[in-house]
Design an enzyme around this catalytic site. Sequence first.
Site, PDB file in Angstrom:
ATOM      1  N   SER A 104       0.768  -1.307   0.124  1.00 55.46           N
ATOM      2  CA  SER A 104      -0.044  -0.098  -0.112  1.00 55.46           C
ATOM      3  C   SER A 104       0.997   1.570  -0.034  1.00 55.46           C
ATOM      4  O   SER A 104       1.803   1.356  -0.899  1.00 55.46           O
ATOM      5  CB  SER A 104      -0.897   0.117   1.242  1.00 55.46           C
ATOM      6  OG  SER A 104      -1.978   0.880   1.171  1.00 55.46           O
ATOM      7  N   ASP A 221     -11.115  -4.280  -1.893  1.00 63.11           N
ATOM      8  CA  ASP A 221     -10.461  -3.139  -1.387  1.00 63.11           C
ATOM      9  C   ASP A 221     -11.573  -2.113  -1.025  1.00 63.11           C
ATOM     10  O   ASP A 221     -11.942  -1.276  -1.779  1.00 63.11           O
ATOM     11  CB  ASP A 221      -9.442  -2.636  -2.101  1.00 63.11           C
ATOM     12  CG  ASP A 221      -8.365  -1.876  -1.267  1.00 63.11           C
ATOM     13  OD1 ASP A 221      -8.784  -1.142  -0.454  1.00 63.11           O
ATOM     14  OD2 ASP A 221      -7.191  -1.956  -1.687  1.00 63.11           O
ATOM     15  N   HIS A 277      -8.421  -5.022   1.472  1.00 57.78           N
ATOM     16  CA  HIS A 277      -7.147  -4.237   1.382  1.00 57.78           C
ATOM     17  C   HIS A 277      -5.820  -5.064   2.146  1.00 57.78           C
ATOM     18  O   HIS A 277      -6.112  -5.377   3.328  1.00 57.78           O
ATOM     19  CB  HIS A 277      -7.139  -2.927   1.951  1.00 57.78           C
ATOM     20  CG  HIS A 277      -6.228  -2.026   1.933  1.00 57.78           C
ATOM     21  ND1 HIS A 277      -5.796  -1.673   0.562  1.00 57.78           N
ATOM     22  CD2 HIS A 277      -5.288  -1.767   2.794  1.00 57.78           C
ATOM     23  CE1 HIS A 277      -4.723  -0.667   0.959  1.00 57.78           C
ATOM     24  NE2 HIS A 277      -4.363  -0.838   1.912  1.00 57.78           N
TER      25      HIS A 277
END
Length: 325
Positions: A104, A221, A277
């Site tokens: 991320s 996500d 996510h």
Amino acid sequence: MALKSFLMIFTSLTIVTFTSISTSTQALPFVVFHGISDKCSNEGVTQFTELLSMWSGSQGYCIEIGNGAWDSWFMPFLKQTAIACEKVKKMSELREGYNIIGLSQGTMVGRGILEFCDGGPPVRNLISLAGPHAGISSIPFCGSTLVCILVDFLLELAVYSNFVQEHLAPTNYIKIPIDIDNYRKGCKFLPKLDNEIHRNSTYKERFTSLQNLVLIMFEKDEILVPRETSWFGYYPDGSWSPVLPAQETTLYTEDWIGLKALDEAGKVNFIKASGSHLEITYSEMKEYILPYLVENGQLRIIPDSYHVRPFSGFKEATIKLYTSN
């Protein structure tokens, strides 16, 4: 007889598979940059790094910036990148080249090293899990801890003001599609990283030097808005819809950083993982990440208990690489 039947059934359910690699080939090391609110010592990041190292036969390192979780929120990205750059330059293990895995927000640090780090060791492959490459339109809901109270306070100020940009790291890659002028004037990191304004040829040259760019988007996500930013997809300037695929963005068509060149050379891999996510299964790690950590696409000869087929009704082993406050 019953015992014999049980053993036969159990054996059929727990087939241990083997993978192979040439023992004479030494795989390049890899480094991991964790996401926001996380730190290298947390269980998920540690397990992720150790498993990939064991499977690939390459040495893996998680590189911490500052104190980890706190600085991931409040240290500006140009400073984070500069610190990371100096760390990789001091690591003799990386001198012949290495691979980067970004988790991320950590992907943005990895890209910053790739594009901005003068004199750094060569980066072979960049593997991005849920990287906000084209920006995000808002900071996800944080919670009620002290960190989140400070975040909420800073967000009440102008997101592109110097003060907020210097004190709240995620604002360095927030891109409000209906406020593009202020974004380009005030955002301190993403316009530079995406080569959006000055078109620095060195940044593009370094980006296109990659052998592989692996872009993993998570289907469920809800942290990244839009999730397609993981593939360089984003909203058009001036509008909240639709979400453009990477190939229809100006970044791609004008080839600001060399994404189009890499893609046309067959070096960009757009991959969709099934989870939320940064929630990735062992099998997805092996299929989507592992091949880029070994030489010549070959895997080690190891008895791999992590290939064990689960009993019916059991969920496959998953690693969560996102820590919320």
